[in-house]
Design a protein around this motif. Structure first.
Motif, PDB file in Angstrom:
ATOM      1  N   LEU A   2      -6.909   2.152   2.090  1.00 45.94           N
ATOM      2  CA  LEU A   2      -7.337   1.352   0.947  1.00 45.94           C
ATOM      3  C   LEU A   2      -8.855   1.301   0.857  1.00 45.94           C
ATOM      4  O   LEU A   2      -9.534   1.000   1.832  1.00 45.94           O
ATOM      5  N   LYS A  22      -6.153   2.514  -3.799  1.00 46.49           N
ATOM      6  CA  LYS A  22      -5.618   3.396  -2.773  1.00 46.49           C
ATOM      7  C   LYS A  22      -6.391   4.694  -2.743  1.00 46.49           C
ATOM      8  O   LYS A  22      -6.542   5.392  -3.732  1.00 46.49           O
ATOM      9  N   VAL A  44       0.845  -1.204   0.000  1.00 45.66           N
ATOM     10  CA  VAL A  44       0.000   0.000   0.000  1.00 45.66           C
ATOM     11  C   VAL A  44       0.874   1.246   0.000  1.00 45.66           C
ATOM     12  O   VAL A  44       0.583   2.225  -0.692  1.00 45.66           O
TER      13      VAL A  44
END
Length: 326
Positions: free
Chosen positions: A287, A318, A253
């Motif tokens: 997220l 994202k 991420v």
């Protein structure tokens, strides 16, 4: 060697070829040598710059076998080529790896089956067609996920691709090199620009110079000590007993650009496990989870392997705007 489940006649004939060695060598040794030589042969047909070292590697491997044994390897190559020509979407070698139960030798590595790889590669076609698309596969393994997502992007009309594959297991590298060669070939067939980076580093410790549009991954499922180098480097996400796959999820991420696409196949334990508290909190914050595929059977994904937890595929984007329903 017990009864081996194979998908088609070509895989069955490949297994018969291994049996011709009569138990003189370990199955994993024959398979690894075949993959190395096959990768050398394929690569030397395309990349003449590194022809000599590959040819030397090929000769070093083949010399340890008798003339009669050497003659078996071309048969094996023929079965692989015919099998792949008959079904392009079949992960011929990856499926054989699993069917031959070689994971116990290769550190418990589980290859993502071709059918699951294609499901995971269902990324959205939301970018301008002339944009450079950067793809990261931080747990590359045999490269099947990278191949699947590149194939999907090419079919969708994208012509400028940059892909980074990270894998530290040297013994699986010949398989990955073979897949990289196939990625180059398919990009050439679409007249697309494709830059491929192979990184031999610990992903958790690796520092990237850019952010990515797509991260796709089947991470390692392995507990690590709380004082390990991985846990120390990612201490913001550690709560109790860390697991590498949770650290991979968080790191991925971090390396994803805003609105970038995120696809991970993992056990379900991160969704409720106490030790994943900080990882889960970070994912919920950063997220936008768009979809989850659940596999209710423990061996539905990695058939025949000792995967002890139910598996899921997580699709996300994202961004801090969260869907109310998944």
């Amino acid at each position: 060697m017990g009864k081996i489940r194979t998908r088609n006649q070509y895989q069955a004939e490949f297994v018969k070829c291994i049996q011709k060695f009569g138990g003189k060598y370990q199955t994993w040794e024959i398979f690894a040598d075949f993959i190395s030589m096959f990768a050398c042969a394929i690569s030397n047909g395309i990349d003449r710059v590194h022809f000599k070292p590959r040819e030397e590697m090929y000769m070093q491997i083949i010399r340890k076998y008798t003339k009669e044994e050497q003659a078996i390897f071309p048969e094996m190559m023929g079965h692989v080529i015919n099998g792949m020509e008959e079904n392009r979407d079949c992960d011929f070698l990856g499926e054989l790896y699993m069917a031959l139960d070689l994971g116990s030798h290769w550190k418990g590595q589980f290859f993502t089956p071709a059918e699951v790889s294609m499901r995971m590669a269902a990324v959205e076609n939301k970018y301008p067609k002339n944009q450079l698309i950067r793809v990261l596969d931080p747990g590359a393994g045999n490269g099947i996920l990278s191949f699947a997502v590149i194939d999907k992007l090419l079919r969708s009309g994208y012509k400028r691709l940059d892909i980074t594959l990270i894998e530290t297991d040297k013994e699986i590298l010949p398989v990955l090199e073979y897949t990289i060669t196939k990625i180059r070939q398919i990009c050439e067939s679409y007249h697309a620009e494709c830059t491929i980076h192979y990184i031999d580093q610990n992903f958790v410790l690796w520092e990237s110079s850019c952010l990515y549009d797509i991260v796709i991954c089947n991470p390692p499922y392995m507990k690590v000590r709380k004082d390990s180098i991985e846990a120390t480097a990612m201490k913001a996400y550690v709560y109790g007993q860390p697991n590498l796959y949770g650290l991979f999820m968080a790191k991925a991420v971090e390396l994803l650009r805003d609105n970038g696409q995120y696809v991970f196949i993992t056990p379900r334990s991160w969704t409720s496990g106490k030790y994943f508290t900080k990882v889960r909190s970070f994912l919920q914050k950063e997220l936008n989870i768009k979809e989850i595929d659940l596999f209710s059977s423990r061996d539905e994904v990695f058939q025949g392997e000792k995967v002890l937890q139910e598996t899921m595929i997580l699709y996300g984007e994202k961004g801090q705007i969260q869907n109310e329903k998944i």
